[in-house]
Design a protein around this motif. Structure first.
Motif, PDB file in Angstrom:
ATOM      1  N   ILE A  63     -16.536  -3.871   5.658  1.00  0.00           N
ATOM      2  CA  ILE A  63     -15.160  -4.272   5.973  1.00  0.00           C
ATOM      3  C   ILE A  63     -14.178  -3.662   4.982  1.00  0.00           C
ATOM      4  O   ILE A  63     -13.120  -3.148   5.362  1.00  0.00           O
ATOM      5  N   MET A  64     -14.498  -3.698   3.680  1.00  0.00           N
ATOM      6  CA  MET A  64     -13.581  -3.160   2.680  1.00  0.00           C
ATOM      7  C   MET A  64     -13.471  -1.645   2.798  1.00  0.00           C
ATOM      8  O   MET A  64     -12.380  -1.072   2.629  1.00  0.00           O
ATOM      9  N   LEU A  65     -14.563  -0.984   3.104  1.00  0.00           N
ATOM     10  CA  LEU A  65     -14.505   0.462   3.303  1.00  0.00           C
ATOM     11  C   LEU A  65     -13.656   0.809   4.516  1.00  0.00           C
ATOM     12  O   LEU A  65     -12.870   1.758   4.491  1.00  0.00           O
ATOM     13  N   GLU A  66     -13.828   0.039   5.581  1.00  0.00           N
ATOM     14  CA  GLU A  66     -13.035   0.273   6.782  1.00  0.00           C
ATOM     15  C   GLU A  66     -11.557   0.008   6.525  1.00  0.00           C
ATOM     16  O   GLU A  66     -10.686   0.761   6.983  1.00  0.00           O
ATOM     17  N   LEU A  67     -11.248  -1.069   5.791  1.00  0.00           N
ATOM     18  CA  LEU A  67      -9.858  -1.410   5.520  1.00  0.00           C
ATOM     19  C   LEU A  67      -9.128  -0.287   4.806  1.00  0.00           C
ATOM     20  O   LEU A  67      -7.965   0.004   5.101  1.00  0.00           O
ATOM     21  N   ASN A  68      -9.803   0.358   3.859  1.00  0.00           N
ATOM     22  CA  ASN A  68      -9.140   1.375   3.043  1.00  0.00           C
ATOM     23  C   ASN A  68      -9.393   2.803   3.520  1.00  0.00           C
ATOM     24  O   ASN A  68      -8.891   3.746   2.903  1.00  0.00           O
ATOM     25  N   ALA A  69     -10.155   2.965   4.596  1.00  0.00           N
ATOM     26  CA  ALA A  69     -10.425   4.303   5.122  1.00  0.00           C
ATOM     27  C   ALA A  69      -9.131   4.951   5.601  1.00  0.00           C
ATOM     28  O   ALA A  69      -8.313   4.332   6.279  1.00  0.00           O
ATOM     29  N   GLY A  70      -8.936   6.189   5.231  1.00  0.00           N
ATOM     30  CA  GLY A  70      -7.741   6.905   5.658  1.00  0.00           C
ATOM     31  C   GLY A  70      -6.506   6.581   4.853  1.00  0.00           C
ATOM     32  O   GLY A  70      -5.399   7.000   5.213  1.00  0.00           O
ATOM     33  N   GLY A  71      -6.665   5.814   3.769  1.00  0.00           N
ATOM     34  CA  GLY A  71      -5.516   5.435   2.950  1.00  0.00           C
ATOM     35  C   GLY A  71      -5.283   3.945   3.019  1.00  0.00           C
ATOM     36  O   GLY A  71      -5.411   3.338   4.082  1.00  0.00           O
ATOM     37  N   ASP A  72      -4.933   3.339   1.891  1.00  0.00           N
ATOM     38  CA  ASP A  72      -4.793   1.887   1.867  1.00  0.00           C
ATOM     39  C   ASP A  72      -3.382   1.396   2.168  1.00  0.00           C
ATOM     40  O   ASP A  72      -3.108   0.205   2.081  1.00  0.00           O
ATOM     41  N   THR A  73      -2.488   2.320   2.529  1.00  0.00           N
ATOM     42  CA  THR A  73      -1.177   1.943   3.042  1.00  0.00           C
ATOM     43  C   THR A  73      -0.898   2.768   4.291  1.00  0.00           C
ATOM     44  O   THR A  73      -1.545   3.789   4.530  1.00  0.00           O
ATOM     45  N   VAL A  74       0.059   2.297   5.084  1.00  0.00           N
ATOM     46  CA  VAL A  74       0.490   3.066   6.252  1.00  0.00           C
ATOM     47  C   VAL A  74       1.999   3.246   6.186  1.00  0.00           C
ATOM     48  O   VAL A  74       2.712   2.429   5.576  1.00  0.00           O
ATOM     49  N   PRO A  75       2.530   4.322   6.788  1.00  0.00           N
ATOM     50  CA  PRO A  75       3.968   4.577   6.714  1.00  0.00           C
ATOM     51  C   PRO A  75       4.792   3.462   7.348  1.00  0.00           C
ATOM     52  O   PRO A  75       4.365   2.808   8.302  1.00  0.00           O
ATOM     53  N   GLY A  76       5.986   3.256   6.784  1.00  0.00           N
ATOM     54  CA  GLY A  76       6.931   2.313   7.361  1.00  0.00           C
ATOM     55  C   GLY A  76       6.867   0.917   6.800  1.00  0.00           C
ATOM     56  O   GLY A  76       7.717   0.073   7.126  1.00  0.00           O
ATOM     57  N   VAL A  77       5.872   0.624   5.967  1.00  0.00           N
ATOM     58  CA  VAL A  77       5.715  -0.705   5.383  1.00  0.00           C
ATOM     59  C   VAL A  77       5.825  -0.591   3.864  1.00  0.00           C
ATOM     60  O   VAL A  77       5.229   0.308   3.260  1.00  0.00           O
ATOM     61  N   ARG A  78       6.566  -1.501   3.246  1.00  0.00           N
ATOM     62  CA  ARG A  78       6.629  -1.570   1.785  1.00  0.00           C
ATOM     63  C   ARG A  78       5.522  -2.501   1.301  1.00  0.00           C
ATOM     64  O   ARG A  78       5.384  -3.624   1.778  1.00  0.00           O
ATOM     65  N   TYR A  79       4.729  -2.038   0.338  1.00  0.00           N
ATOM     66  CA  TYR A  79       3.599  -2.797  -0.175  1.00  0.00           C
ATOM     67  C   TYR A  79       3.818  -3.156  -1.642  1.00  0.00           C
ATOM     68  O   TYR A  79       4.203  -2.307  -2.453  1.00  0.00           O
ATOM     69  N   VAL A  80       3.527  -4.414  -1.999  1.00  0.00           N
ATOM     70  CA  VAL A  80       3.619  -4.873  -3.377  1.00  0.00           C
ATOM     71  C   VAL A  80       2.398  -5.723  -3.686  1.00  0.00           C
ATOM     72  O   VAL A  80       2.086  -6.657  -2.942  1.00  0.00           O
ATOM     73  N   THR A  81       1.686  -5.405  -4.765  1.00  0.00           N
ATOM     74  CA  THR A  81       0.640  -6.303  -5.239  1.00  0.00           C
ATOM     75  C   THR A  81       1.099  -6.967  -6.533  1.00  0.00           C
ATOM     76  O   THR A  81       1.799  -6.356  -7.346  1.00  0.00           O
ATOM     77  N   ILE A  82       0.708  -8.216  -6.713  1.00  0.00           N
ATOM     78  CA  ILE A  82       0.977  -8.973  -7.947  1.00  0.00           C
ATOM     79  C   ILE A  82      -0.374  -9.446  -8.457  1.00  0.00           C
ATOM     80  O   ILE A  82      -1.036 -10.275  -7.826  1.00  0.00           O
ATOM     81  N   GLY A  83      -0.818  -8.894  -9.583  1.00  0.00           N
ATOM     82  CA  GLY A  83      -2.154  -9.191 -10.068  1.00  0.00           C
ATOM     83  C   GLY A  83      -2.184  -9.530 -11.542  1.00  0.00           C
ATOM     84  O   GLY A  83      -1.205  -9.343 -12.272  1.00  0.00           O
ATOM     85  N   SER A  84      -3.324 -10.029 -11.988  1.00  0.00           N
ATOM     86  CA  SER A  84      -3.528 -10.421 -13.380  1.00  0.00           C
ATOM     87  C   SER A  84      -4.723  -9.673 -13.955  1.00  0.00           C
ATOM     88  O   SER A  84      -5.754  -9.515 -13.288  1.00  0.00           O
TER      89      SER A  84
END
Length: 347
Positions: A246-267
């Protein structure tokens, strides 16, 4: 993050479950012989398996903010239909200042109220239309986020469509905590959700999965070990291991797609996601915020993220960078929130 139910495999804190998984997998290792078979084991919830997708549950009874997961769990004992105060008002209409509804997705073995009882009302007070679903629950379950991630992502899509139809908005902003970040990004990136999503915010996002203190790579080559993990934790927990299908599939081809702004907040001291670098998105257009880079004295880890005031302010700023105030830095001791989660999951 979990609510008490009292039967094996349910209502147990993730810390407790991790310890049990460690012990049981150690038994598998001893029984099979260290350095024995290296045959890869099929993961529960392999991508090719058929899915049965039920409609998500939508809590409707507004309940007040809580200071931590334990307080939220105690309220949920009396009112299992609780939703963060002010959320799931399907009569809400977005304003020019906040034209997009915000959809909140909880974490593993949790609920909308348990993870969002504090942040939800804050976003409502800031002028957003805010909605929170319970996804990924087995029939009759009291906690959610335990089932196949692909089915949960489709439930996110169903809920987004309902929110857009009710509010008249063209797009939503998604905020996911822990597993909630993965299922909302799976919906956005792989199920056509990008056309309906303007911003995606992941809090303690297992973007590239985790290794559960080094056990996952070992378990992935020991026959039967992943099944042990799935029984002690859940299908959803195992699917979020580093290197899982599942994780490989989720990130296959790039972990973002055009047109969406992505923000992660991590520790940097996240108890559940190791290595820490697995939180960050590596795709174009992603902003990765590290709590300790902005506030070194704040040692909030995974479980306390959604109840930490500094993180709450970072979420608001991610959604509304123009109007949100500058977050206030304050010291937070290492391990804050863990006792409350353990008590909540075992009481």
């Amino acid at each position: 993050m979990e609510q008490p139910i009292g039967s094996w495999g349910w209502g147990r804190s993730q810390v407790w479950r991790g310890a049990m998984a460690f012990a049981l997998v150690a038994g598998v290792l001893v029984g099979s012989g260290v350095g024995g078979s290296t045959t890869a084991v099929a993961e529960p919830g392999d991508i090719a398996e058929p899915l049965v997708v039920r409609a998500p549950d939508v809590p409707t009874v507004g309940a007040p903010p809580q200071p931590d997961h334990l307080a939220a769990a105690r309220l949920l004992k009396e009112n299992k239909n609780a939703t963060p105060l002010g959320t799931n008002d399907f009569g809400c209409r977005p304003t020019a200042a906040h034209p997009r509804p915000v959809v909140l997705a909880h974490g593993t073995d949790s609920t909308a109220y348990s993870d969002w009882s504090a942040i939800g009302p804050q976003l409502v007070a800031a002028g957003f239309c805010v909605f929170a679903l319970n996804y990924g629950g087995a029939p009759g379950a009291d906690t959610y986020g335990t089932e196949d991630l692909r089915a949960s992502a489709q439930q996110i899509g169903m809920f987004v469509d309902r929110v857009l139809a009710a509010t008249g908005a063209a797009k939503v902003d998604l905020v996911g905590f822990s597993q909630g970040a993965n299922v909302t990004r799976l919906y956005t990136n792989k199920l056509g959700g990008a056309a309906k999503v303007a911003q995606w915010v992941g809090v303690a996002s297992p973007s590239y999965g985790g290794v559960m203190y080094g056990l996952v790579p070992v378990a992935q080559v020991i026959p039967g070990a992943l099944d042990v993990f799935a029984r002690v934790t859940s299908t959803a927990a195992v699917q979020q291991a580093q290197g899982s299908p599942i994780m490989l599939e989720l990130n296959a081809g790039g972990d973002t797609v055009p047109g969406v702004r992505y923000v992660t907040i991590g520790s940097r001291v996240d108890e559940m996601i190791q290595p820490f670098s697995n939180i960050a998105l590596r795709g174009a257009g992603a902003e990765n915020i590290v709590v300790q880079d902005l506030c070194p004295a704040n040692l909030t880890g995974h479980f306390h993220m959604v109840y930490d005031p500094f993180v709450q302010q970072l979420v608001l700023r991610a959604l509304d960078p123009v109007h949100a105030p500058t977050p206030t830095c304050a010291a937070v001791p290492l391990g804050t929130g863990i006792p409350q989660v353990i008590i909540a999951g075992n009481s």
